[in-house]
Structures are given as structure tokens and as C-alpha cells.
Design an enzyme around this catalytic site. Structure first.
Site, PDB file in Angstrom:
ATOM      1  CG  ASP A  59     -15.690 -16.461  -5.703  1.00 43.40           C
ATOM      2  OD1 ASP A  59     -14.639 -15.925  -5.313  1.00 43.40           O
ATOM      3  OD2 ASP A  59     -16.775 -16.365  -5.095  1.00 43.40           O
ATOM      4  CG  ASP A  81     -11.978 -12.754  -0.321  1.00 41.00           C
ATOM      5  OD1 ASP A  81     -11.964 -11.652   0.256  1.00 41.00           O
ATOM      6  OD2 ASP A  81     -12.460 -13.772   0.190  1.00 41.00           O
TER       7      ASP A  81
END
Length: 389
Positions: free
Chosen positions: A104, A166
Site C-alpha cells: 500500500d 487493489d
């Protein structure tokens, strides 16, 4: 006498919809800033069941969204105060350029420092992005050909090398760094990951799984799951949005036709889905039970909207027009009282009715920082792409 015709409902021009929502976003975001100014080291996340603001540490995957939102609003206003706050909240995320234990870092750093550098050309921001890209690249395994997302498994899962849809969003950081710093290795990593995901993450109808776990020895898939959706066979709405956005971005950065075709296929799956509501804001999962009573996910709607606006630039005129028509409906929906909060309410977030992780009963039907970020991004993209402002 002639009968009097019923008055037609006046349609608000898109220019006014966009300007009104951006002006509201500025006011609401400044209220958020003021509420957090005396609380260093935290970023807005969501609200509690009692409506109180819940914050996150810089290490949370969502930490870069609020700084990025402030940068977009500075771009809109050119206001010095917003620039100051955008820098202040961006610096709160600075430590994450060294993150190597999850994927992330792209969300964290490129939404914050990336937007900051785009608008200011601050060399310090550029150096942070360089370090972050190097950190993210350490999670690439050549034997698998993809960047590992998580180092953990959900209960009952036995993932060896989990890659989630993602992760397509974090490739933009690497592509930018590859071009900026003339690092072909980073580009090779990005292409490999995008190709691997294209091959194994999608079903024949171009819906995607959430998680694909690979055998790190053979590089082949061992499990295909949907951790945050209704079931492994269902189409989790935000996952579909990540895929659409990710392959649209990949076509922009590489001009590889297979990525454009993939983006168009994903768009077709979303827009032709019989469970997409008339206001074009998806339910949290396209296959959720009792679908008409399922929660909506404004975050998925905002991500799809932003992606469609960009994708409209790369396709033939009729398709471009159809994408923009849906995006306009989404912007009108998200700008309406059905989704947009009242001033000073909603924990000072812009949008209501997003869903984080329904199976875990986490952040359900609440505001989320990334919903606001992609809504503001979509407004700015529409302003520049369609309104030419």
C-alpha cells in the site's frame, strides 16, 4: 383555454454541479483540518457508530488519501492556506516511504507526495517518491511475476503469496518512478504484474476475484478468493472499480492495446450489469443477497466515475460519450443529498454510504477517506477533461 403543461424540472448544468461540490469539499475539508490540527501524526479514516471521527496512523493503507484530497482542492482554489495544510498532512505520511511489509505504499505516498510534486515540483517530494518506489519494488518476486500484497492470510485461508486486485492501483507509483528516474527495472516489474493479473485475476465475463494466491515455487495460482466480497464467486464492487481504474492507468502509461481492451471489458461488465442501480452507484457487491436492500458503496462509485472520465479519452466517440454519460450520472448522484453530507456533519467527510469490509462488519455504511479522494479527483478530471476549465 389551453391546458397548462406541468413545469419541467430544471436540470442543473454540470458546470454548476462540479463547482458546487468542489466548493463544498473545500469547506468540509478545512473543517476536517481544523479538527485534526492539534492532533499530530493521525489522518482521518471514518466515523464511529456514534458519529465521532475515527483516525488512523500513517501506517494505515488509507493514510495518503486525505493529503491527496487537499492537494486536489489546492489545485482547484490556488489557495495558500490549502497548500500549507496539504503539505502539513502530506508530511504526516512521510515515514511510509520506507514501507516494505505491504503493497500500500503506492496509495500512501503517490496520492500524497505524488500529487504534491505534480503541483509544486518540490524536489523533496520527488526524493520521497523515489525511495517509496524502491521500497515497493522489494515485494516483487520474479518467480511469481507479481508484487505480493499481504504477508498474512484470512482465517481459513492458506495463502502463500497473496495478490489482490487493489494492487493494480499501486503500479502508478512505479511507472512514474521508472520514467522519472530512467529505471527500466521498475517498468519491467509493473508490466509483469499487470500481465499476470490480467491472465489470472479475471473470470470469462471480466469480473475479477479479490485475491489470487500463487505458489511461489511454480508461479501458478493455487487459490482464487474474494475476501471482502459476498463470496468467492461474487463480484465485489470496489474490486471491479480497482481493476477498471488500474488498467485504464496502465494504458495511459504504456499505450499497450491489451490494457485498453481489458479496461473496456471491465467497464462493460460494470455498466451492463443488471444489478447496477439507476443512479449508477453500485451495491457493495454485485451479487449480494437481497440485492435491492443491500448497502451502496459510494467509494466504488467514485472510483468507477474517475476511471470512466479518463477512459473516455482513449476510446472511439460513441463509447466515450456513453462513458461520460454514466460518469455525469454518478457525479450528480454523489453530489446529491442522497450521498453528500450536510456541512459540518458526517465527521467532516464529504460523502456518506461507503462500505469498507462487509464480511468483517468493518466500516459498513459510513464515510471513508478514499471515497472522498476519488470523488474530488473525479470532479477535477471532469472539470479539466469535459468542461476544459
Amino acid at each position: 383555454m389551453f391546458a397548462t403543461s406541468p413545469a419541467r424540472k430544471q436540470v442543473v448544468p454540470m458546470h454548476d454541479v462540479v463547482r458546487n461540490s468542489l466548493d463544498f469539499a473545500v469547506r468540509q475539508s478545512l473543517l476536517m483540518v481544523k479538527s485534526l490540527e492539534s492532533k499530530p501524526g493521525v489522518l482521518p479514516r471514518t466515523i464511529s457508530a456514534e458519529g465521532k471521527l475515527e483516525t488512523a496512523k500513517p501506517s494505515a493503507w488509507i493514510s495518503g488519501f486525505f493529503p491527496g484530497e487537499l492537494w486536489y482542492l489546492y489545485e482547484y482554489t490556488k489557495d495558500a492556506e490549502l497548500k500549507k495544510y496539504a503539505d502539513e498532512f502530506t508530511q504526516r505520511v512521510r515515514s511510509q516511504m520506507y514501507t516494505t511489509d505491504n503493497h500500500d505504499v503506492g496509495f500512501m505516498i503517490f496520492c500524497s507526495f505524488g500529487n504534491g510534486y505534480r503541483l509544486t515540483r518540490n524536489p523533496d517530494y520527488k526524493a520521497v517518491i523515489d525511495t517509496a518506489a524502491r521500497s515497493l519494488s522489494t515485494r516483487f518476486n520474479p518467480a511469481v511475476g507479481a508484487i505480493r500484497s499481504w504477508n498474512f492470510s484470512y482465517p481459513g485461508r492458506n495463502w502463500q503469496y497473496a495478490v489482490i486486485i487493489d494492487n493494480m492501483m499501486n503500479l502508478e507509483l512505479l511507472m512514474w518512478a521508472s520514467k522519472t528516474f530512467k529505471n527500466e527495472k521498475l517498468r519491467d516489474i509493473v508490466i509483469s504484474h499487470a500481465d499476470k493479473t490480467l491472465k489470472y485475476h479475471f473470470r470469462p465475463d471480466y469480473s475479477s476475484f479479490h485475491v489470487v494466491s500463487y505458489d511461489p515455487k511454480t508461479g501458478l495460482p493455487e487459490f482464487r478468493h474474494t475476501a471482502q466480497g459476498y463470496s468467492d464467486a461474487s463480484s465485489w464492487a470496489r474490486g471491479q472499480a480497482w481493476g477498471l481504474y488500474g488498467y485504464t492507468m496502465m494504458y495511459r502509461e504504456t499505450k499497450k492495446p491489451e490494457y485498453l481492451e481489458q479496461a473496456k471489458h471491465i467497464a462493460r461488465f460494470i455498466l451492463s450489469n443488471p444489478h447496477l442501480p439507476a443512479d449508477k452507484i453500485p451495491y457493495w457487491d454485485f451479487d449480494a443477497p437481497d440485492i435491492t436492500n443491500a448497502y451502496r458503496d459510494a467509494s466504488a462509485g467514485a472510483i468507477v466515475c474517475s476511471a470512466l472520465i479518463e477512459l473516455s479519452r482513449y476510446v472511439e466517440a460513441p463509447l466515450s460519450k456513453s462513458y461520460l454519460k454514466v460518469a455525469e450520472t454518478q457525479l450528480r448522484s454523489l453530489s446529491s443529498p442522497s450521498y453528500r453530507a450536510n456541512a459540518g456533519e458526517n465527521g467532516n467527510f464529504i460523502l456518506r454510504h461507503s462500505v469498507g469490509n462487509k464480511p468483517a462488519n468493518s466500516e459498513v455504511d459510513v464515510p471513508l477517506s478514499y471515497a472522498d479522494y476519488y470523488f474530488v479527483e473525479a470532479l477535477m478530471r471532469y472539470k479539466k477533461t469535459v468542461l476544459h476549465e
